[in-house]
Design an enzyme around this catalytic site. Structure first.
Site, mmCIF file in Angstrom:
data_model
loop_
_atom_site.group_PDB
_atom_site.id
_atom_site.type_symbol
_atom_site.label_atom_id
_atom_site.label_comp_id
_atom_site.label_asym_id
_atom_site.label_seq_id
_atom_site.Cartn_x
_atom_site.Cartn_y
_atom_site.Cartn_z
ATOM 1 C CG ASN A 233 -2.187 0.686 1.033
ATOM 2 O OD1 ASN A 233 -2.506 0.997 -0.104
ATOM 3 N ND2 ASN A 233 -2.913 0.944 2.086
ATOM 4 C CB THR B 98 16.846 -18.944 -24.984
ATOM 5 O OG1 THR B 98 17.264 -18.679 -23.651
ATOM 6 C CG2 THR B 98 15.353 -18.717 -25.098
ATOM 7 C CE LYS C 91 16.532 -15.971 -27.750
ATOM 8 N NZ LYS C 91 15.605 -15.249 -26.896
ATOM 9 C CE LYS D 47 11.183 -13.120 -27.620
ATOM 10 N NZ LYS D 47 11.612 -12.494 -26.376
ATOM 11 C CG HIS E 117 12.508 -15.891 -17.703
ATOM 12 N ND1 HIS E 117 11.996 -14.621 -17.758
ATOM 13 C CD2 HIS E 117 13.536 -15.913 -18.584
ATOM 14 C CE1 HIS E 117 12.687 -13.908 -18.642
ATOM 15 N NE2 HIS E 117 13.625 -14.668 -19.146
ATOM 16 N NE ARG E 118 16.699 -11.030 -14.352
ATOM 17 C CZ ARG E 118 17.651 -10.185 -13.991
ATOM 18 N NH1 ARG E 118 17.688 -9.731 -12.751
ATOM 19 N NH2 ARG E 118 18.570 -9.778 -14.848
#
EC number: 4.1.1.39
Length: 451
Positions: free
Chosen positions: A114, A164, A166, A168, A285-286
């Site tokens: 808050n 990763t 690709k 993707k 993953h962020r």
């Protein structure tokens, strides 16, 4: 005469307590506070403590029904930030009773829920949290942790390699699986779904899971190593997410993946519990972190999100790359990498660590270095991150002139060369530019990648 007096009152009368001795069970927070002009630092710090715990803008008669002293947050120290005008670090202590056990969601709702819209503050950033053992012990933490993961994968003494896949978005499931197979066969330990690959019209999740599992088993058979692909189980509902994780378990694959900030901490903790109960590793993953942590004076520092993830549960988490960034950034990154991996981390302001953190044997999380790295960075990455890390080369693998598998070979050769050089006592920081070309003599794939 009424027993209490309504009306707006100064927060600092109740919530600024410089004499307070913090308890071992308190959750401690360090906020970077930028007050509005004319608002004194003590009042701003006290306002943060109040609004993120028991306070409201006026005295209410129900205050008399509880012991405010027992439940209120307290601003116990304020210091000016060197080099910034009108910025302060306000230290706040929260009693443990304010928080639900085992709920990162509730912890954040209380501490940052808050107060960030508060009028008396121009900006507010949560820089660090001290999680006491009495609270962290109510969490399961990572499903497995670093040691168990190494034992599951039978890989020791070196960082792990990932990539990763690709492009993707847009590949069919079969072609996607083919790309996975090429990378794993070439020598990577893991390949990865991109964070936004969930279940889109061009490739539904079930088809992708099946073709990736096939790729994993084929690559394992050919290389004799255990392989994995981070199957992204992130979905629109918790039920759907768990359904995908169940299917991954039925396929016998070692690891699934989750976007923990977009998916939310509640979903993430549910998935982490499922993963521990069913022997799945969990890659985190962020995505969305920069929305929260990019502004220097407002939001939350990533080290807070990293601590929260260790409590909620994950075995890997993305942590930036350090390579080629500014020096200060490097120290800060290494600070939260230690917070992810180590048991006990001493307070060290030069690395952004405001509090000594004792995780009391909660399993550690492997930091994942990814984003714009390639084979020439390998010596630096090996030196900076050490063995307990995952190095992720996306374009650095798939951008190889000869294709995916040779790109994977190049990365693996570079990594093994760096680890061997380090074990022989060579200085990676100084000799890195010699180690890679030497290895090129033995590996045409690496030589092609270096051109």
């Amino acid at each position: 005469s009424v027993g209490f007096k309504a009306g707006v009152k100064d927060y600092r009368l109740t919530y600024y307590t410089p004499d307070y001795e913090t308890k071992d069970t308190d959750i401690l927070a360090a906020f970077r506070v930028t007050p509005q002009p004319g608002v004194p630092a003590e009042e701003a710090g006290a306002a943060v403590a109040a609004e993120s715990s028991t306070g409201t803008w006026t005295t209410v008669w129900t205050d008399g029904l509880t012991s405010l002293d027992r439940y209120k947050g307290r601003c116990y120290h304020i210091e000016a930030v060197v080099g910034e005008e009108n910025q302060y670090i306000a230290y706040v202590a929260y009693p443990l009773d304010l928080f639900e056990e085992g709920s990162v969601t509730n912890m954040f709702t209380s501490i940052v829920g808050n107060v960030f819209g508060f009028k008396a503050l121009r900006a507010l950033r949560l820089e660090d949290l001290r999680i006491p053992p009495s609270y962290s012990k109510t969490f399961q933490g990572p499903p497995h942790g670093i040691q168990v993961e190494r034992d599951k994968l039978n890989k020791y003494g070196r960082p792990l390699l990932g990539c990763t896949i690709k492009p993707k978005l847009g590949l069919s499931a079969k072609n996607y699986g083919r790309a996975v197979y090429e990378c794993l066969r070439g020598g990577l330990d893991f390949t990865k779904d991109d964070e936004n690959v969930n279940s889109q019209p061009f490739m539904r999740w079930r088809d992708r899971f099946l073709f990736c599992a096939e790729a994993i088993y084929k690559a394992q058979a050919e290389t004799g190593e255990i392989k994995g692909h981070y199957l992204n189980a992130t979905a629109g509902t918790c039920e759907e997410m768990i359904k995908r994780a169940v299917f991954a378990r039925e396929l016998g694959v070692p690891i699934v993946m989750h976007d923990y900030l977009t998916g939310g901490f509640t979903a993430n903790t549910s998935l982490a519990h499922y993963c521990r109960d069913n022997g799945l590793l969990l890659h985190i993953h962020r995505a969305m972190h920069a929305v929260i942590d990019r502004q220097k004076n407002h939001g939350m520092h990533f080290r807070v999100l990293a601590k929260a993830l260790r409590m909620s549960g994950g075995d890997h988490i993305h942590a930036g790359t350090v390579v080629g960034k500014l020096e200060g950034e490097r120290e800060m990154t290494l600070g939260f990498v230690d917070l992810l991996r180590d048991d006990y981390i001493e307070k060290d302001r030069s690395r952004g660590i405001f509090f000594t953190q004792d995780w009391v044997s909660m399993p550690g999380v492997l930091p994942v270095a990814s984003g714009g790295i390639h084979v020439w960075h390998m010596p630096a990455l090996t030196e900076i991150f050490g063995d307990d890390s995952v190095l992720q080369f996306g374009g650095g693998t798939l951008g190889h002139p000869w294709g995916n598998a040779p790109g994977a070979v190049a990365n693996r050769v570079a990594l093994e060369a760096c680890v061997q050089a380090r074990n022989e006592g060579r200085d990676l920081a100084r000799e890195g530019n010699e180690i890679i070309p030497e290895a090129c003599n033995w590996s045409p794939e690496l030589a092609a990648a270096c051109e």
